[in-house]
Design an enzyme around this catalytic site. Structure first.
Site: not given
Lengths: 471, 471, 471, 471
Positions: B20, B48, B304, B366-367, B403, B460
């Protein structure tokens, strides 16, 4: 600063007097509980038009949907997540506090034992006191409605009590005031009525399923059979074992709100054994006896004045006539947010039938004069239409006191009857004569002519509050 | 029965991981706090997109408005009841639990001391535990979000504490997990960041007024000056006396989520001193060194992947090219409710620029690869457009662990990297080679090459959770 | 009175210049034509965001749906009454006239031969003249759009012509201006492009089905194969007998709008053989040659300035950098109703990446300067972010003339370039140097270095209108 | 194929029978014409609940707004672009054709002379014929409503006529059927009534301003004075010079729809000199004479059966009673889209007042039996409530023929009275006796006992069509 205080008062909702309706279903068999609720709410829509909601328990999982607006608007479609076997539902009309969806009911709460839902009709006298006490213990509130206070108490009692019905019974010890309450746990439907039975609540059956509702008209609408009134003080638990009654809080007393008969209930509803229509016809008969007058026609202000007009006509022998046409596409006068909107909607809503009254001496029957303006407008309209005389008869006594039990009555300062004699009022509204039902005859409306103890609440007329109230 | 359990789990929200953004204003002077919030929320919308809300304090009276949808939809107009001098606001993205407006923030609660509002970003590890404990004491919950748990604790502490900032400080002792928290009392704006600083939170100034926000990009957007990061463990109180800092809960440790740099934060935001864009460019440089390959062009998956592609191009000397056109009228892939919608939207969202890749050996950056399907679709599109070879480089390590601090990562079972080696994955997505950023080099993204103690959370990737977590 | 005149003008819509996109499907086999249209419109959304619509023919019965808003908003669900085998669809952006759903397309009309639907992109020069002539004959108009004029002509021609395609061919004799036109009869899909081919229009195939679309990116999005451009002047009829071409109105000339390459078309679209991205990269290369300057980084204003920035970087050898972050949750600057909204949205939409430009000499590439304010804001933001020098390069020439063919260009009076020299403009926007692409080099954008005859329209830059226009 | 044909028929709207209401204002002085229209439409809402619209002329500029739904929904706010001095407005109820906003009225059209607006109530017999003829001349249609046909004719006549009122007069020569028509040019308000005056239309005055409306109840609602009925065939022009009447098309004949008195008009409206309420009371009196029966109470089916019930009670001396409660929150039975919805809403809408009918012989009065199911449901409800006998009296004759003039009557095949004798019908609805008003006594409803020539249309009962109609 005064304005801010007022804003605070409204925001914090210390005056959430409201008139509402509740409807619950415990389905044994194929009933779609939420759909039955919708049809039931349609029949209770006259008890609240601001918001509505349905909560269901589907195999023990509680979920719900609420919205601002009429039943037909909010539940045009019953969404799939309202499938379930048990359901409670609510229509709401608020006179103070904010018109926001958070304040709609039923409330769904999560506590130690999982989820439960609460919906109620009525007003507590000591809600603020309990709220403060709960807050002292760290409780927090999302809404300004009494239902949240009741839910908090039930949750606390539930920690000690063996089951939710006992928690409700114990909670009732703390509540003072008027409430017809529905509580739904994952597997049970609980209905409770306050020990004085201010607000109506009935039990019905549809096939093998059980229904609880504010009024019998909701049973009729869904084709259910009326079983009996829930008694004042009674708690009814409906679950897989059937219907079980708990009368721990019953005292044998009863003080149903007399205004339910005069105005709130639908005429076809039977409350504690008396049909509202019949009590209104009786009010008309009493008016004929109390205030005889020579006239050519009797007319009623639609819709709630029609029944009493019929009674007055019958008692007096003066012909009943249709005096007005009511525009069904506009809402109820009494139930409108603010005064300016009330005024304007009178002209749009009612029109006199000129040929029914022109050149005639008219007796016009209405159910109440809360504020004088509406009545003055209506009398004026009749005179414009040619009425020679207009004799106004009101099928309720003059109102002098606020209600702390859920009826939206203005403050003492705002009440016309506290500023004017009936004679003055008669002149103010432009009538040729004016008569209010005598307060001492109210008992006759419900066939309780000379009962030893009063079985209804008439505090707004007499100041005789069945429970000590501040103010 | 299993389905019911699942339904229960979802309804009761035991897994409300969510990412958020928060934004608050304390206005000294003429700022319209809610309008400033709206502009700030625009800049935080990437954090968000599901719901948003603004709560204000107007001369000590707290009120608010929330809604489902983007900031521009919910706050197309700022309603008059959002006038006020202090405001906190929120954008929300939920990955579990119900997408309902009740779960939107800020929450406005009423307790012993009146009203207060709460908004937060992050996820508590022990929310369920606290919720149960509170429920034992009779507490009830309307929502399934952590903010309500935090609000309950603050309300309880407030009974004992001399003021709300102390209540917040004491509440933090009970909270374990990630949170960047805004609390608004009638006269104060409180900002707090968890002791490990998982989520970003910054302080800014606009004229004489004070701003707190999840990211610096929100300060830039409204033209505010960046003052400093709120420190991990710090509580900041802003009121009529200015800004006061409380560092009771500061430990000197910091473990900011490394995914904020890799993906979440807007590239122009500076988090704890490091610009997200720069750390992504660095990721690209590292990839060039870790996985050298001969190629004709470097392209990034918008938006991104572009920064890292630029870094890879610079480090390797292979020309940077626009490889895709992104349809700006469709939302983010990573942030979409369900898998089937993810698939379909790839084709609508991205199109390869044929002339940039036809006949060429392409390095595509890519991310992340959360699920393999999206990557496979993109590689396929490049080959269709004529690319001779496609070498995929991912600017983050392989993800192996869930996570518990607020990032939406699938379960271990769902994570592609727990089922396939990189070689298998390479074949699955149809690439000619595949390289993930090495986990041991993550520190370099934030210029912490050989720091004595890790200052970021990479659980993670590595399973190295800074806080003991179940699961 | 002046105000009334203005109101009249707007209402009567004498200046309905608009840029739009069209997409049509003739399905042989199982394609759901309306769903394919929706996906195609998604890809054409950059051509119009105000309204959209789809008309279908289902077994010869024509029906449709239109609405205000983005494709994803209006067609969140494809309603059941849009089932059908043939469909034409439209996205619209209006710069004048009323933003009302009546003006959305496709138009569905009923005439002698039943129903037909019309959608088009472009602007007629003689619409008003035809409208008056038709009105003399008693014709009436519901809308202010050119499509209704075209529909009227087709209906009249159809009375004389043997079939609808001949009616379209004859109608074209009356039309002067730009139009890429789709017409759907109960059983046919007709596509037509004006004799100078101002606006693009392509033919594609998806399995056995046929597609027509404004741009190739729409073919890619739905996975269709590009067959060929519809030629200037060509009419294509698709029906049960397949595709038939009519070249009666072809002249061999072509004057495609050069602004399609510079700005309108999506970079991945190939128009008349040239990829928009490639022509923008070429514009950057030309700028590097035409205005050499010493600098540290080249940045582009997202999104349309990025391609040219890349070209400038390549030609000059100065590193390409990400200079801005674009907020994808806010719409396009160029395409916003009024000036005040344009200004405000710049700050919310773009933010400079401070670390990319701080302390550097920056070349900033944008696609145009229509009004000066946006550019001034952007340059200011870069300086605020620490840029030492800002050299602005514009990948199009200075605009001096209005467009009568459907591009939204302000009046001569409003155009900055008609009031200021480039030097003045440079100062006004606060740049250190400023260079516009030279008009004489425009041909190189589409690989037409020294063609004998101009194949594109550059009237807005040069005043060389391919068709005589008033004004 | 049959289905497609049906779809075609519906789409092309060859059967657009509809009942509507019109209201217009020409303001001299400060009246806000659109606001007055809204109040007037409220009073005409019973004539159409599907859609509504208002068109205004503001200093000669015509604009408008239409929408689906009730007046209170569509015009909750009067938008600023409806400021103006002249206005015409419309409520619509459609029984065939599509319920789409395009078919709402008023229509605003642009033609040679600028803009004009058209709204009408009624149904043309030759609309299809004119439409085809116009189409032969190249005309095109956007809607399936007669108003568009009328507008086309006016536009064509206007080319030849010196002014719009003459164009209307000439247009009337072409129109066959029922229409009460309002036309608004930039500076004039024209009202016209067909030469037989099938539908009502009245002229009123409010201060210095002029009003035209379908019924007098709309005049009463806004406080306007009734001036006179517009005569059959008359055209009235209201402009800066005042009111001018044109009687070129008046023939002295009149054939007002008798169903207006029986059902359509509001009881308080006075049509061509006769109050609808009075004619319904008379119908009740006639029923008492035509079908005498011994009974204990007379009840009416609300709302339209109440007036006749009162008449029957008066004539027979049998007491009038409230037999039903009507749920005002649900719409009219007669005016509901399809049969299944009709059935369900009966139970929700009406509930018998048990105590009024239990153990009694009841005479139940209703206005019509279009389909038998509703009546059967109501009789069943009375018996369930304990009625000993139910004698049904219908205040209109049996219906045998379709209406071509705008009343929604089912096809001959669907009409119950064409399949069953009254005796059979009596059994089917479960009544103890059944009596329909005798067709030969219809004239008495409007005080035309033995008039030399019939002044009303009763074709649906008798087949005596005043105009030759196909079918």
């Amino acid at each position: 600063m005064a304005q801010q205080e007022r804003k605070n008062r409204i925001l914090d909702g210390y005056i959430p007097h409201d008139e509402c309706g509740v409807f619950g279903v415990y389905s044994n068999g194929g009933l779609h509980a939420a759909s039955v609720c919708r049809d039931g709410l349609y029949a209770l829509q006259h008890r609240g038009q601001e918001s509505c909601g349905i909560a269901v328990s589907d195999m023990g999982v509680i979920d719900g949907r609420k919205g601002m607006g009429l039943v037909g608007e909010v539940f045009r479609e019953i969404p799939a997540d309202l499938d379930g076997q048990i359901a409670i539902s609510h229509v709401r009309y608020s006179t103070a506090g904010k018109s926001v969806v958070e304040n709609a009911q039923p409330l769904i709460m999560r506590y130690l034992k999982g989820r439960f839902a609460v919906a109620h009709n009525g007003n507590l006298v000591n809600a603020e006191e309990i709220r403060e006490e709960l807050a002292q213990g760290g409780a927090m509130f999302h809404t300004t409605i009494d239902s949240e206070v009741i839910a908090h108490l039930i949750a606390r009692e539930r920690v000690k009590a063996p089951n939710i019905e006992q928690a409700v019974i114990h909670t009732m010890h703390r509540l003072r005031g008027a409430y017809s309450l529905l509580v739904m746990s994952p597997t049970k439907l609980i209905a409770a009525r306050d020990p004085l039975g201010f607000r109506p609540l009935v039990l019905g059956r549809l096939g093998d399923s059980w229904i609880v509702a504010s009024e019998t008209c909701a049973l009729d609408t869904i084709g259910a059979e009326f079983i009996r009134d829930i008694e004042p003080g009674e708690v009814v638990r409906i679950d897989a074992h059937g219907v079980q009654s708990f009368r721990d809080n019953c005292t044998g007393k009863r003080r149903i709100c007399i205004f339910e008969y005069i105005y709130f209930a639908r005429p076809d509803s039977v409350l504690d054994g008396v049909e509202a229509h019949a009590s209104r016809v009786m009010a008309g008969r009493l008016l004929a006896r109390q205030y005889p007058v020579e006239a050519d026609v009797v007319i009623g202000v639609p819709d709630s004045g029609l029944d009493a007009a019929l009674g007055l006509s019958r008692e007096s022998g003066i012909p009943f006539e249709m005096g007005f046409v009511r525009n069904n596409y506009v809402g109820r006068t009494f139930i409108k947010p603010n005064q300016s909107e009330r005024k304007k909607s009178v002209n749009i809503k009612l029109n006199a039938l000129a040929q029914s009254v022109a050149g005639k001496r008219v007796i016009m029957v209405d159910d109440s004069i809360v504020r004088g303006t509406t009545s003055a407008n209506i009398v004026y309209a009749l005179k414009q239409a040619g009425a020679r005389e207009v004799h106004v008869r009101i099928s309720s006594p003059t109102i002098h006191n606020p209600c702390y039990f859920g009826t939206d009555i203005p403050t003492r300062e705002e009440l016309t009857s506290n500023h004017h004699t009936v004679d003055e009022l008669c002149k103010l509204i432009g009538a040729d004569s004016l008569g209010f039902l005598k307060a001492e005859s109210l008992g006759e409306l419900i066939g309780e002519g000379g009962a030893p103890e009063k079985t209804f609440c008439d505090a707004c007329f007499t100041g005789d509050y069945p429970i000590a109230c501040k103010g």
